[in-house]
Every structure is written in C-alpha cells, then in structure tokens.
Write a protein that holds these residues in place. Structure first.
Motif, mmCIF file in Angstrom:
data_model
loop_
_atom_site.group_PDB
_atom_site.id
_atom_site.type_symbol
_atom_site.label_atom_id
_atom_site.label_comp_id
_atom_site.label_asym_id
_atom_site.label_seq_id
_atom_site.Cartn_x
_atom_site.Cartn_y
_atom_site.Cartn_z
ATOM 1 N N ALA A 222 18.365 -5.105 -1.992
ATOM 2 C CA ALA A 222 17.789 -6.760 -1.617
ATOM 3 C C ALA A 222 16.348 -6.368 -1.718
ATOM 4 N N GLU A 223 15.955 -5.546 -0.567
ATOM 5 C CA GLU A 223 14.665 -5.324 0.013
ATOM 6 C C GLU A 223 13.630 -5.041 -1.800
ATOM 7 N N HIS B 10 14.306 -4.645 -4.356
ATOM 8 C CA HIS B 10 15.300 -5.480 -5.980
ATOM 9 C C HIS B 10 13.234 -7.180 -5.312
ATOM 10 N N ALA B 11 13.636 -7.595 -4.448
ATOM 11 C CA ALA B 11 12.706 -8.251 -3.844
ATOM 12 C C ALA B 11 10.980 -7.991 -4.482
ATOM 13 N N LYS C 272 10.693 -4.726 -6.384
ATOM 14 C CA LYS C 272 9.818 -4.245 -7.345
ATOM 15 C C LYS C 272 11.478 -5.075 -8.691
ATOM 16 N N PRO C 273 10.986 -6.009 -8.924
ATOM 17 C CA PRO C 273 12.273 -6.693 -9.641
ATOM 18 C C PRO C 273 12.713 -5.907 -10.886
ATOM 19 N N GLY C 274 13.995 -5.650 -11.128
ATOM 20 C CA GLY C 274 13.819 -4.758 -12.630
ATOM 21 C C GLY C 274 14.190 -3.245 -11.816
ATOM 22 N N MET C 275 13.592 -2.571 -10.778
ATOM 23 C CA MET C 275 14.309 -1.415 -10.662
ATOM 24 C C MET C 275 15.498 -1.690 -10.136
ATOM 25 N N GLY D 182 23.546 -5.947 -7.213
ATOM 26 C CA GLY D 182 22.272 -5.482 -8.590
ATOM 27 C C GLY D 182 21.917 -3.704 -8.767
ATOM 28 N N ARG E 135 16.290 1.189 -19.306
ATOM 29 C CA ARG E 135 16.320 0.187 -18.794
ATOM 30 C C ARG E 135 14.606 0.297 -18.682
#
Length: 127
Positions: free
Chosen positions: A68-69, A71-72, A74-77, A98, A121
């Motif tokens: 969660a951290e 993704h916050a 670096k969204p999409g990593m 995710g 991706r």
C-alpha cells in the motif's frame, strides 16, 4: 533494457536467494536491497526503483502494508510479495492489494513470469 529492482526481506539469506535467481534471469538489472518496510520506503525515496519483490512476513509492517505504501509513492509500480504461507487467504489478500503472489522457495520460473509481466507493464506505461 536494464531496470532497478528493490528486494525487501528481513532475512539476508532470503535477499541473497532472490538476488541469485534474479542474476540468472536478468544479470544486467540493478538490485537495491532493504531489510524492512522503513528501509524500503527510504530506498524508494533515494533512488529510482522500477519494481519490487517484498517478503510477506517482516518485523514492523508486513508486506501487504508495504504494498500500500509503495503504491501510494509510485502508483503502477509492479510489486510481488513472496511468502512460504501459501494459504488461499494470503494469496487473495496479496492480489487484492494489487501485487503478485510468489511462493517461497522462489523458483527461477516464478520470478521470470513476474518479471516478464512487470516489464510489459513498465513498457506500456512509457507509451
């Protein structure tokens, strides 16, 4: 193309095992290591990291909290969570967060599959 991969595990031996498999699959990739979630967040703040492989069970925040951290930050990593706990609930929770679930002991085939998906991706995000 070379990528920078973050390997997070509280066990140095486990980080070495992931690094060994990674070296067999992508010897040109740059490894960044962290022993816990705090170090991982610091590494992501210090350097450009493209993808990460995280341990599920770590002292402090676990791999799901770290997903969660990251993704916050670096969204999409692309993220993978590795664990010896193969219970359906754990696998589902990782997917819902995710990330991709990878079973321990990590095999070259499993890591290769995750990395191929991650590269697709990352390449798609560039276009």
């Amino acid at each position: 193309m070379s990528y920078r991969i973050l390997i997070v595990d509280d066990s140095k031996l486990a980080r070495m095992a992931v690094a060994k498999v990674l070296a067999a699959v992508h010897p040109d990739w740059i490894r960044v290591e962290a022993a816990n979630a705090d170090e991982a967040v610091a590494r992501v703040g210090e350097t450009a990291v493209d993808l990460a492989v995280l341990d599920f069970n770590m002292p402090g925040r676990d791999g799901l909290a770290l997903v969660a951290e990251l993704h916050a930050l670096k969204p999409g990593m692309p993220l993978a969570v590795i664990s010896a706990n193969h219970q359906t609930e754990i696998v589902q929770r990782v997917g819902e967060a995710g990330a991709t679930f990878l079973a321990k002991p990590l095999t070259e085939a499993a890591l290769r599959t995750f990395l191929e998906s991650a590269v697709k991706r990352l390449e798609a995000a560039k276009t």
